[in-house]
Design a protein around this motif. Structure first.
Motif, short mmCIF file in Angstrom:
data_model
loop_
_atom_site.label_atom_id
_atom_site.label_comp_id
_atom_site.label_asym_id
_atom_site.label_seq_id
_atom_site.Cartn_x
_atom_site.Cartn_y
_atom_site.Cartn_z
N UNK A 163 1.07 -1.30 0.13
CA UNK A 163 -0.08 0.17 -0.11
C UNK A 163 0.97 1.40 -0.11
N UNK A 164 0.40 2.32 -0.67
CA UNK A 164 1.03 3.61 -0.76
C UNK A 164 0.05 4.67 -0.47
N UNK A 165 0.48 5.42 0.28
CA UNK A 165 -0.42 6.92 0.67
C UNK A 165 -0.02 7.88 -0.57
N UNK A 166 -1.16 8.20 -1.07
CA UNK A 166 -1.07 9.35 -2.15
C UNK A 166 -2.13 10.47 -1.73
N UNK A 167 -1.49 11.52 -1.14
CA UNK A 167 -2.39 12.44 -0.81
C UNK A 167 -3.50 11.83 0.16
N UNK A 168 -4.78 12.47 -0.15
CA UNK A 168 -5.85 11.89 0.69
C UNK A 168 -6.54 10.55 0.43
N UNK A 169 -5.65 9.87 -0.82
CA UNK A 169 -5.86 8.46 -1.22
C UNK A 169 -4.73 7.49 -0.67
N UNK A 170 -5.20 6.38 -1.11
CA UNK A 170 -4.19 5.09 -0.71
C UNK A 170 -4.35 4.19 -1.76
N UNK A 171 -3.04 3.91 -2.40
CA UNK A 171 -3.01 2.66 -3.36
C UNK A 171 -2.95 1.64 -2.83
N UNK A 172 -3.71 0.47 -3.02
CA UNK A 172 -3.75 -0.76 -2.36
C UNK A 172 -3.62 -2.10 -3.40
N UNK A 222 3.22 -7.90 -16.81
CA UNK A 222 3.10 -7.45 -17.86
C UNK A 222 3.45 -5.89 -18.46
N UNK A 223 4.06 -5.40 -17.25
CA UNK A 223 4.58 -3.82 -17.59
C UNK A 223 4.74 -3.34 -16.39
N UNK A 224 4.77 -1.96 -16.12
CA UNK A 224 4.72 -1.28 -14.89
C UNK A 224 3.75 -0.30 -14.84
N UNK A 225 3.14 -0.17 -13.60
CA UNK A 225 2.19 1.01 -13.47
C UNK A 225 2.93 2.26 -13.05
N UNK A 226 2.68 3.21 -13.85
CA UNK A 226 3.07 4.89 -13.45
C UNK A 226 1.98 5.59 -13.01
N UNK A 227 2.23 5.99 -11.69
CA UNK A 227 1.35 6.88 -11.02
C UNK A 227 1.90 8.35 -10.83
N UNK A 228 0.77 9.31 -11.24
CA UNK A 228 1.19 10.64 -11.20
C UNK A 228 -0.11 11.50 -10.65
N UNK A 229 -0.15 12.81 -10.60
CA UNK A 229 -1.19 13.51 -10.25
C UNK A 229 -1.05 14.21 -8.87
N UNK A 230 -1.51 15.51 -8.86
CA UNK A 230 -1.49 16.45 -7.70
C UNK A 230 -2.42 16.00 -6.53
N UNK A 231 -3.51 15.32 -7.35
CA UNK A 231 -4.87 15.02 -6.49
C UNK A 231 -5.14 13.71 -6.57
N UNK A 232 -6.07 13.38 -7.08
CA UNK A 232 -6.42 11.87 -7.27
C UNK A 232 -5.27 11.33 -8.19
#
Length: 394
Positions: A163-172, A222-232
């Motif tokens: 899991x990774x914190x991302x501002x007000x969200x969490x990637x799980x 099958x690849x990598x996920x790239x996560x970006x964005x200042x909000x969601x």
């Protein structure tokens, strides 16, 4: 490869009439492979400062600020915090440093088989493989106040996840709970209340994550996920176009330059820059890799330890191996994945390499790329992190 510009937290310039001394302090924290023990070492003198008894062997993570080290005890079902004894305070034109004795925080976090520990955006996400639960908390409160208050999310099922914190969200990570092997199949975005936002992002065999600059990367089959964005968070898949069959399961991120370095098969690593038209550069190694790290103080370089006992320097701009030095006897990659094998940490102007079979930490001078000393630790020194830097003392 994009350069990242940031203010230097550890600046030593001093203006005005106040007198100060420039002080440099570096410490190593070393976890034993066979027992629950973490040893704190003054990296400049080689002096053992203290040893902390814990419940089981540990994975170690240094806090972003360097004032703490976190010891994840998977077999002991708890996580402990250790105050590093090195703290920095940024004053804009210079940084102050305070040095004290390292100490163990009494408060611990408990849960079923804690595993993945990620600090991002000022928060920590701790994933429990045994339950699939995620604890979210602030590292500063735990270290400075001696207490820890967590919010908890649920990934849906027990699995070896992250899991990774991302501002007000969490990637799980998400796993298939109907399969007894609990294979990882994708990544979910959860809001502050733990509710899923949008669809699941497909990521078979999800494993490994790293941040670099304003990007996050997660390894998939099958690849990598790239996560970006200042909000969601915005999540995009970058497939392994142009690469031979294989996958990335361990990632580290560059600091000072934006790039990612991942494994790719047993005897290769891959430099990944999503901003480039050809984002992958595959590097062949002379033999199988054991461990690799990036250099936070010299963004151009990374270091790879290979099973023949050599430490190798990788030039990230050229995409070439440039220097090598034999540090230990060979450590074969045959056998179980968790056998005691060397691990590394960059500590100022040196690379520290653990040698579990000899009970030593070897120091390699980066400028000369030669062994500069050995630190006796005893036991089976294994996991290792470094904290420290330079600052002013008034």
């Amino acid at each position: 490869m994009r350069f990242l510009f940031a203010s230097l937290l550890f600046a030593t310039a001093l203006t005005g009439p106040v007198l100060a001394d420039d002080v440099t302090a570096w410490r190593l924290f070393v976890g034993d492979h066979a027992e629950g023990k973490v040893t704190a070492i003054d990296a400049l003198s080689g002096e053992v400062l203290d040893s902390f008894a814990l419940k089981s062997p540990v994975s170690l993570y240094a806090s972003a600020s360097g004032d703490a080290v976190f010891a994840v005890q998977g077999a002991g079902n708890q996580v402990s915090a250790i105050r590093s004894g090195i703290a920095f305070e940024d004053h804009g034109d210079h940084g102050d440093i305070a040095v004290s004795a390292p100490s163990l925080v009494d408060a611990v976090i408990t849960g079923e088989k804690p595993a993945h520990f990620v600090e991002h955006d000022g928060k920590v996400a701790l994933f429990f493989d045994g339950s699939g639960k995620v604890d979210l908390f602030g590292a500063g409160q735990w270290v400075h106040e001696g207490t820890v208050t967590s919010a908890q999310l649920d990934s849906g099922t027990a699995h070896h996840g992250l899991a990774v914190p991302w501002g007000d969200y969490t990637l799980v990570s998400m796993a298939n709970g109907e399969d007894e092997k609990k294979p990882r199949v994708g990544l979910n975005v959860l809001d502050a209340g733990g509710e899923q936002v949008g669809e699941t992002h497909a990521c078979p065999d999800l494993h490994g994550e790293a941040a670099s600059g304003n990007l996050l990367m997660i390894g998939c089959g099958d690849g990598v996920l790239v996560v970006s964005g200042a909000g969601a968070p915005e999540v995009k898949k970058l497939d392994y176009a142009g690469l031979p069959e294989g996958k990335t399961t361990t990632l580290v991120g560059g600091r000072g330059m934006q790039y990612f370095l991942g494994n790719y098969g047993p005897d290769k690593v891959v430099i990944i820059d999503p901003a480039e038209a050809e984002p992958y550069r595959l590097i062949e190694l002379p033999t199988r890799r054991v461990h690799f790290v990036t250099d936070p103080g010299r963004p151009r370089f990374a270091y790879i330890f290979t099973e023949d006992g050599f430490l190798r320097q990788l030039d990230m701009v050229k995409g070439e191996l440039t220097q090598a030095v034999k540090v230990t006897e060979p450590y074969s990659m045959d056998g179980e994945w968790n056998l005691p094998r060397p691990r590394m940490a960059v500590v100022g102007d040196q690379v520290a390499v653990t040698d579990p079979l000899k009970g030593l930490v070897h120091l390699v001078d980066i400028a000369s790329f030669a062994i500069s000393g050995d630190i006796p630790v005893g036991g089976s020194p294994y996991t290792i992190v470094a904290v420290g830097g330079s600052g002013a003392q008034h």
